[in-house]
Design an enzyme around this catalytic site. Structure first.
Site, short mmCIF file in Angstrom:
data_model
loop_
_atom_site.label_atom_id
_atom_site.label_comp_id
_atom_site.label_asym_id
_atom_site.label_seq_id
_atom_site.Cartn_x
_atom_site.Cartn_y
_atom_site.Cartn_z
N HIS A 74 -47.55 47.26 -70.27
CA HIS A 74 -48.04 47.71 -68.97
C HIS A 74 -48.71 49.09 -69.00
O HIS A 74 -49.81 49.26 -68.47
CB HIS A 74 -46.89 47.74 -67.96
CG HIS A 74 -47.35 48.00 -66.56
ND1 HIS A 74 -48.27 47.19 -65.91
CD2 HIS A 74 -47.05 48.98 -65.67
CE1 HIS A 74 -48.49 47.64 -64.69
NE2 HIS A 74 -47.78 48.75 -64.52
N HIS A 122 -51.79 58.47 -64.06
CA HIS A 122 -50.78 58.06 -65.05
C HIS A 122 -51.04 58.65 -66.44
O HIS A 122 -50.77 58.01 -67.46
CB HIS A 122 -50.69 56.53 -65.13
CG HIS A 122 -50.37 55.88 -63.82
ND1 HIS A 122 -49.20 56.12 -63.15
CD2 HIS A 122 -51.07 54.98 -63.07
CE1 HIS A 122 -49.18 55.41 -62.02
NE2 HIS A 122 -50.31 54.72 -61.95
#
Length: 440
Positions: free
Chosen positions: A294, A304
């Site tokens: 992921h 992120h």
């Protein structure tokens, strides 16, 4: 005072330059706005009626059929055959259910059928009653086509992505995490299952978990309880002790699905399993080696940043030594493709990394990228879309990314990828790989 003609000419020219420059910078693709979550009107069905039907690969020439019934006395049987309405085979499987606060799931059935013929259409019926479904088994040899779409959710853009996938002649769909975006609201798992059933019941869907699957409440619910109950993957068939990481072979490709949200350091069960799995890979039988998880390791988006660094530090050397060809990830709601890369820089023996977390999630797109662009980054864009990977033969594959543009799938990125199997990279690192695999 009279206006100066020369000054007016300069100003006019400057204005034209500004306007022309503005137009040239905005003539590129304009990202569409977010779309609302889909609405699912109540549609009552008989309690024994199969719902949320999806299929997955379950070992050599085997398919796992999963569905849910409100009737907890319904049987976990599947009738199937190669002619519509004529079922000459029957298999019985297992079932489970779970509770989550005031929510109680239906009966979740998992039934493995087979052995099945390759590249063949089968018709099947879940539970011995209800509608007939059909699926096509993957081919046993090249070419084979994978569809890839991560971070799906349940929005208008999700529907657009699914519509585009429906037009794609793919054999297997791979999802690098974040499926339903239920986020603790359990009935959203049910609506997601109904949303994807038209596609997921006709081709195998192979998934791994993302952060939106965690749904962990300390002392009350286990991590991934909903995900593990509903989306059972072939972890037992691949020797794994967890549904969060597993592998499978299909038509000359060995695919490894790893867990970004379970332990992955060198003392972990996942790391030990990965070493054992790689030790069994036969590149003569499966010349292509692909990995999904992921959280991306190579990401030049502001979103992120560095979240995959620890997993990368633990596992990248192992994947590099094994000669992994392609790594697919999600999480970042945008698209990015790298050169072959290892250790933070271009490396002809490294893997191509692709981030494709742009299936249609409700959180929107990640628009901001780091500048200047890293030297390993080839193409990046914050748009919704999906990918298609056609592995043509043992040495060549063709990757395309299709942007959702006004509901039309526009091919925006493409590249031919050559397998490392015949490059000499694997032979050069064979000693290093044996040493790593032999380490306690």
């Amino acid at each position: 005072m009279k206006p100066n003609p020369k000054l007016l000419l300069v100003l006019l020219t400057f204005g034209v330059v500004l306007v022309t420059g503005f137009k040239s910078t905005t003539a590129d693709y304009v990202r569409p706005p977010p779309r609302e979550n889909l609405q699912f009107p109540w549609n009552p069905k008989p309690s024994s009626h199969p719902q949320q039907v999806h299929i997955s690969l379950a070992g050599e020439k085997q398919i796992r059929v999963t569905w849910i019934t409100d009737d907890h006395s319904a049987q976990s049987v599947v009738k199937y055959g190669k002619q519509s309405g004529k079922y000459d085979s029957l298999a019985e499987g297992e079932s489970t259910s779970y509770s989550y606060f005031l929510y109680n799931s239906g009966k979740i059935h998992h039934t493995v059928i087979g052995p099945l013929e390759d590249d063949t259409i089968y018709y099947y019926q879940c539970g011995g009653e209800g509608p007939e479904f059909r699926f096509k088994t993957p081919p046993s040899k090249f070419p084979i086509t994978f569809a890839v779409a991560g971070d799906l959710g349940q929005t208008g853009w999700t529907k657009s992505t699914l519509d585009h996938l429906d037009k794609c002649k793919y054999d297997v769909h791979m999802i690098p995490g974040d499926l339903s975006y239920a986020d603790f609201i359990q009935h959203k798992w049910d609506t997601f299952g109904e949303l994807v059933q038209p596609l997921a019941s006709t081709r195998p869907w192979m998934v791994t978990q993302g952060n939106h699957e965690k749904e962990h409440i300390p002392l009350i619910t286990e991590e991934f309880a909903s995900y593990n109950a509903r989306w059972k993957m072939p972890y037992e068939e691949s020797g794994s002790g967890s549904n969060l990481y597993y592998s499978f072979d299909v038509a000359g490709v060995h695919v490894i699905m790893l867990g970004s949200y379970t332990d992955y350091d060198e003392s972990s069960d996942q790391y030990s399993w990965l070493k054992a799995d790689l030790s069994k890979v036969d590149r003569e039988k499966t010349p292509w080696l692909i990995v999904l998880f992921h959280v991306p390791w190579y990401n030049s988006n502001e979103a992120h940043q560095c979240e995959g660094d620890n997993m990368m530090e633990s596992m990248e050397h192992l994947l590099y030594s094994a000669g992994v060809d392609l790594v697919l990830a999600g999480h970042v709601h945008a698209y990015e493709r790298s050169k072959r890369v290892y250790g933070g820089k271009s490396d002809s023996c490294g893997a191509v990394h692709i981030t494709i977390g742009d299936g249609g999630n409700r959180e929107g797109l990640a628009h901001r990228y780091k500048n200047p662009k890293p030297e390993w980054s080839v193409f990046r864009e914050a748009s919704f879309g999906h990918g298609e990977l056609k592995i043509v033969n043992a040495s060549h594959a063709f990757w395309t990314w299709h942007r959702n543009d006004d509901d039309e799938p526009v091919k925006s990125d493409e590249v031919w990828i050559t397998s490392l199997n015949g490059s000499g990279c694997i032979a050069e690192r064979s000693y290093e790989l044996r040493k790593i695999l032999a380490a306690p």
